[in-house]
Design a protein around this motif. Sequence first.
Motif, PDB file in Angstrom:
ATOM      1  N   ALA A  64      11.678 -13.351   2.991  1.00  0.00           N
ATOM      2  CA  ALA A  64      11.694 -13.098   4.580  1.00  0.00           C
ATOM      3  C   ALA A  64      10.243 -12.717   4.560  1.00  0.00           C
ATOM      4  CB  ALA A  64      12.741 -12.140   4.864  1.00  0.00           C
ATOM      5  N   VAL A  65       9.441 -13.067   5.315  1.00  0.00           N
ATOM      6  CA  VAL A  65       7.708 -12.608   5.400  1.00  0.00           C
ATOM      7  C   VAL A  65       7.597 -12.258   6.808  1.00  0.00           C
ATOM      8  CG1 VAL A  65       5.399 -13.511   5.086  1.00  0.00           C
ATOM      9  CG2 VAL A  65       7.138 -14.512   3.651  1.00  0.00           C
ATOM     10  N   SER A  66       6.838 -11.205   6.923  1.00  0.00           N
ATOM     11  CA  SER A  66       6.441 -10.338   7.915  1.00  0.00           C
ATOM     12  C   SER A  66       5.262  -9.595   7.640  1.00  0.00           C
ATOM     13  CB  SER A  66       7.709  -9.591   8.815  1.00  0.00           C
ATOM     14  OG  SER A  66       8.000  -8.768   7.747  1.00  0.00           O
ATOM     15  N   GLY A  67       4.595  -9.291   8.802  1.00  0.00           N
ATOM     16  CA  GLY A  67       3.425  -8.243   8.358  1.00  0.00           C
ATOM     17  C   GLY A  67       2.869  -7.566   9.723  1.00  0.00           C
ATOM     18  N   TYR A  68       1.697  -7.174   9.487  1.00  0.00           N
ATOM     19  CA  TYR A  68       0.954  -6.530  10.572  1.00  0.00           C
ATOM     20  C   TYR A  68      -0.658  -6.942  10.531  1.00  0.00           C
ATOM     21  CZ  TYR A  68      -2.420  -3.167  12.441  1.00  0.00           C
ATOM     22  OH  TYR A  68      -3.540  -2.726  13.109  1.00  0.00           O
ATOM     23  N   ASP A  69      -1.228  -7.205  11.493  1.00  0.00           N
ATOM     24  CA  ASP A  69      -2.656  -7.340  11.580  1.00  0.00           C
ATOM     25  C   ASP A  69      -3.008  -6.636  12.924  1.00  0.00           C
ATOM     26  OD1 ASP A  69      -5.624  -8.322  11.388  1.00  0.00           O
ATOM     27  OD2 ASP A  69      -4.382  -9.427   9.734  1.00  0.00           O
ATOM     28  N   ARG A  70      -4.544  -6.346  13.045  1.00  0.00           N
ATOM     29  CA  ARG A  70      -5.152  -5.759  14.282  1.00  0.00           C
ATOM     30  C   ARG A  70      -5.083  -6.687  15.264  1.00  0.00           C
ATOM     31  NH1 ARG A  70     -10.828  -3.169  13.228  1.00  0.00           N
ATOM     32  NH2 ARG A  70     -11.401  -5.531  12.990  1.00  0.00           N
ATOM     33  N   THR A  71      -5.433  -7.696  15.200  1.00  0.00           N
ATOM     34  CA  THR A  71      -5.798  -8.542  16.291  1.00  0.00           C
ATOM     35  C   THR A  71      -5.223  -9.904  16.166  1.00  0.00           C
ATOM     36  OG1 THR A  71      -8.095  -9.200  15.738  1.00  0.00           O
ATOM     37  CG2 THR A  71      -7.808  -7.308  17.379  1.00  0.00           C
ATOM     38  N   SER A  75       2.689   0.744  14.207  1.00  0.00           N
ATOM     39  CA  SER A  75       3.853   1.789  14.289  1.00  0.00           C
ATOM     40  C   SER A  75       4.800   1.601  13.527  1.00  0.00           C
ATOM     41  CB  SER A  75       4.038   1.722  15.789  1.00  0.00           C
ATOM     42  OG  SER A  75       4.679   0.620  16.215  1.00  0.00           O
ATOM     43  N   LEU A  76       5.743   2.698  13.246  1.00  0.00           N
ATOM     44  CA  LEU A  76       6.759   2.647  12.522  1.00  0.00           C
ATOM     45  C   LEU A  76       7.936   1.598  13.102  1.00  0.00           C
ATOM     46  CD1 LEU A  76       7.435   6.003  11.160  1.00  0.00           C
ATOM     47  CD2 LEU A  76       6.110   4.277  10.261  1.00  0.00           C
ATOM     48  N   GLU A  77       7.977   1.716  14.570  1.00  0.00           N
ATOM     49  CA  GLU A  77       8.975   0.882  15.291  1.00  0.00           C
ATOM     50  C   GLU A  77       8.891  -0.695  14.955  1.00  0.00           C
ATOM     51  OE1 GLU A  77       7.018   3.333  16.580  1.00  0.00           O
ATOM     52  OE2 GLU A  77       8.364   4.750  16.883  1.00  0.00           O
ATOM     53  N   ASN A  78       7.596  -1.060  14.333  1.00  0.00           N
ATOM     54  CA  ASN A  78       7.481  -2.476  14.245  1.00  0.00           C
ATOM     55  C   ASN A  78       7.681  -3.035  12.953  1.00  0.00           C
ATOM     56  OD1 ASN A  78       6.657  -3.540  16.896  1.00  0.00           O
ATOM     57  ND2 ASN A  78       5.106  -2.107  17.018  1.00  0.00           N
ATOM     58  N   ILE A  79       8.004  -2.176  11.952  1.00  0.00           N
ATOM     59  CA  ILE A  79       8.433  -2.481  10.756  1.00  0.00           C
ATOM     60  C   ILE A  79       9.839  -2.764  10.783  1.00  0.00           C
ATOM     61  CG2 ILE A  79       8.861  -1.667   8.475  1.00  0.00           C
ATOM     62  CD1 ILE A  79       6.818   0.418   8.633  1.00  0.00           C
ATOM     63  N   PRO A  80      10.290  -4.055  10.317  1.00  0.00           N
ATOM     64  CA  PRO A  80      11.558  -4.526  10.310  1.00  0.00           C
ATOM     65  C   PRO A  80      12.602  -3.412   9.701  1.00  0.00           C
ATOM     66  CG  PRO A  80       9.981  -6.411   9.766  1.00  0.00           C
ATOM     67  CD  PRO A  80       9.418  -5.101   9.856  1.00  0.00           C
ATOM     68  N   GLU A  81      13.750  -3.478  10.293  1.00  0.00           N
ATOM     69  CA  GLU A  81      14.724  -2.566   9.882  1.00  0.00           C
ATOM     70  C   GLU A  81      14.997  -3.117   8.512  1.00  0.00           C
ATOM     71  OE1 GLU A  81      15.782   0.235  11.150  1.00  0.00           O
ATOM     72  OE2 GLU A  81      14.146   0.050  12.456  1.00  0.00           O
ATOM     73  N   ALA A  82      15.371  -4.319   8.162  1.00  0.00           N
ATOM     74  CA  ALA A  82      15.862  -4.972   6.913  1.00  0.00           C
ATOM     75  C   ALA A  82      14.841  -4.030   5.788  1.00  0.00           C
ATOM     76  CB  ALA A  82      15.682  -6.235   6.901  1.00  0.00           C
ATOM     77  N   LYS A 142      -7.732   3.785   6.647  1.00  0.00           N
ATOM     78  CA  LYS A 142      -7.031   5.159   5.732  1.00  0.00           C
ATOM     79  C   LYS A 142      -6.008   5.716   6.437  1.00  0.00           C
ATOM     80  CE  LYS A 142     -11.018   5.669   2.814  1.00  0.00           C
ATOM     81  NZ  LYS A 142     -12.055   6.652   2.328  1.00  0.00           N
ATOM     82  N   ASP A 143      -6.066   5.756   8.100  1.00  0.00           N
ATOM     83  CA  ASP A 143      -5.039   6.584   8.746  1.00  0.00           C
ATOM     84  C   ASP A 143      -4.065   5.734   9.241  1.00  0.00           C
ATOM     85  OD1 ASP A 143      -6.607   5.212  10.628  1.00  0.00           O
ATOM     86  OD2 ASP A 143      -6.920   6.694  12.018  1.00  0.00           O
ATOM     87  N   SER A 144      -3.960   4.539   8.511  1.00  0.00           N
ATOM     88  CA  SER A 144      -2.723   3.412   9.123  1.00  0.00           C
ATOM     89  C   SER A 144      -1.492   4.284   9.097  1.00  0.00           C
ATOM     90  CB  SER A 144      -2.819   2.282   8.172  1.00  0.00           C
ATOM     91  OG  SER A 144      -1.627   1.462   8.389  1.00  0.00           O
ATOM     92  N   VAL A 145      -0.746   4.150  10.147  1.00  0.00           N
ATOM     93  CA  VAL A 145       0.514   4.910  10.123  1.00  0.00           C
ATOM     94  C   VAL A 145       1.646   3.923   9.263  1.00  0.00           C
ATOM     95  CG1 VAL A 145       2.638   4.968  11.697  1.00  0.00           C
ATOM     96  CG2 VAL A 145       0.495   5.731  12.602  1.00  0.00           C
ATOM     97  N   GLN A 146       1.487   2.386   9.445  1.00  0.00           N
ATOM     98  CA  GLN A 146       2.392   1.803   8.419  1.00  0.00           C
ATOM     99  C   GLN A 146       2.044   2.086   6.860  1.00  0.00           C
ATOM    100  OE1 GLN A 146       2.955  -2.295   9.443  1.00  0.00           O
ATOM    101  NE2 GLN A 146       3.203  -1.708  11.674  1.00  0.00           N
TER     102      GLN A 146
END
Length: 470
Positions: free
Chosen positions: A32-39, A59-66, A84-88
């Motif tokens: 199961a693959v997911s992820g974040y990017d800026r744009t 944001s933390l809300e966008n990290i999959p609950e699983a 360096k200040d990335s929340v995730q």
Amino acid sequence: MSFEGIHRVYFLGIGGIGMSALARWFNHEGYAVSGYDRTPSPLIEELIGEGMTVTFDDSLENIPEAIKKSPESSLIVWTPAMPKDSVQLAYFREKGFTLKKRSEVLGMVTENFYTIAVAGTHGKTTTSSLIAHLFKDAGKPIAAFLGGITQNYQSNLILGKKKSKKQRFVVVEADEFDRSFMRLHPNEAVLTSTDADHLDIYGDESTILDGFGDFVKLIDKKGKLFIQFNAADRLGADRLPKVITRKYGLRSEGIRAENIQARPGSFLFDYVDGKKVIPHLELYIPGFHNVENALAAIAIATEHGITDEEIRKGLASFKGVKRRFEIHVNQNHLVYIDDYAHHPEEIRACLSSVIAMYPTSKLTVVFQPHLYSRTRDFAEGFSESLSLADEVILLDIYPARELPIEGVSSAMLLEKIGSKKKTLVSKADLMGYLEKSAPEVLVTLGAGDIDRLVPGIATWMESRQKLNTV
């Protein structure tokens, strides 16, 4: 560490060319693959279309609950380009997740499969893509992680037949940039070039040669090294590993090309390796440098039982990699080629090939220097190689990861460029300048954001071509 027990993989910076190839592989393997990017980007849209979940909000809300609920079965792959200040990133570190850099994960993949690694200052993407294409076209089980988008597959991940893991080949680009190639486990390797580059990382030429020397010594003791003959001379015997080493090149005494013919749109040549000759091969990614890249790919293909006819067919059907000597327009005496070249030797190789293909046409080059430090370190080389063109148009330096360096600009290259016509132009004014200049053979070069100008230039050149037919 292995991937045993891992069910979910989350990528911080999933849209990068190297990160996205890994994401595609994990997705293909059933994770199961997911992820974040800026744009958003077209590449990320493709990942989403392939079934991956991508967020653009750190944001933390966008990290999959699983993933939040199962840190022990989740792998977090991150890039140092993350702020360096990335929340995730902070969350994953605080909660004890397993975090690995892309190079570490790629190293883990190569540990589990028979790996062919392609290193060198230039030519990595084309050579590794061609090796992978020859293997796939011949029905070999292959997984290739590439630093560019192949034209044949419109992807930076090439997958062939999937058999047992012991039979599967992995092809990877061995990137010297931050010494990440030292994490790989190559059974065989190609070293295409050892020119000085990334001096902001290595400091001097001797240190980068030491780096390449350290890499080739990672080759399995039963493996082989295929090395371009000039690169071998520069590296020196002391840095070569104690494995079977084969030299190749246009003028090599070992593996070489003979009877080379430059045509508009292709190169013809004979492959020669001792008594073995494969005559009348045609390569539709033009350039003397690409013929040399093809020699390495052919040599490895023959080592693994790919027949002469399969090589001939695979070579002829290879369409190349986006932004590697990519021909957009080629008819009615108008030509437009775009290339990723951002080092003096890459520029020299590209322009020499263009001149051989179109010897009687005026050659106009648009170059966007990449990095202040590289422009400073190789200023004389840039000016010399660009002087091969009849007209040179310089854009401002693309800074990438760097801050400006006092006294360093595109203007410092201008004085020593020997072309009949040379000028500085802004990106905003480029199209207007080209319309007045009316180039015959136009080449755009650079590794920055010059690629965003390519579609507009191609459309304009095509419209000119149509007018010429009326």
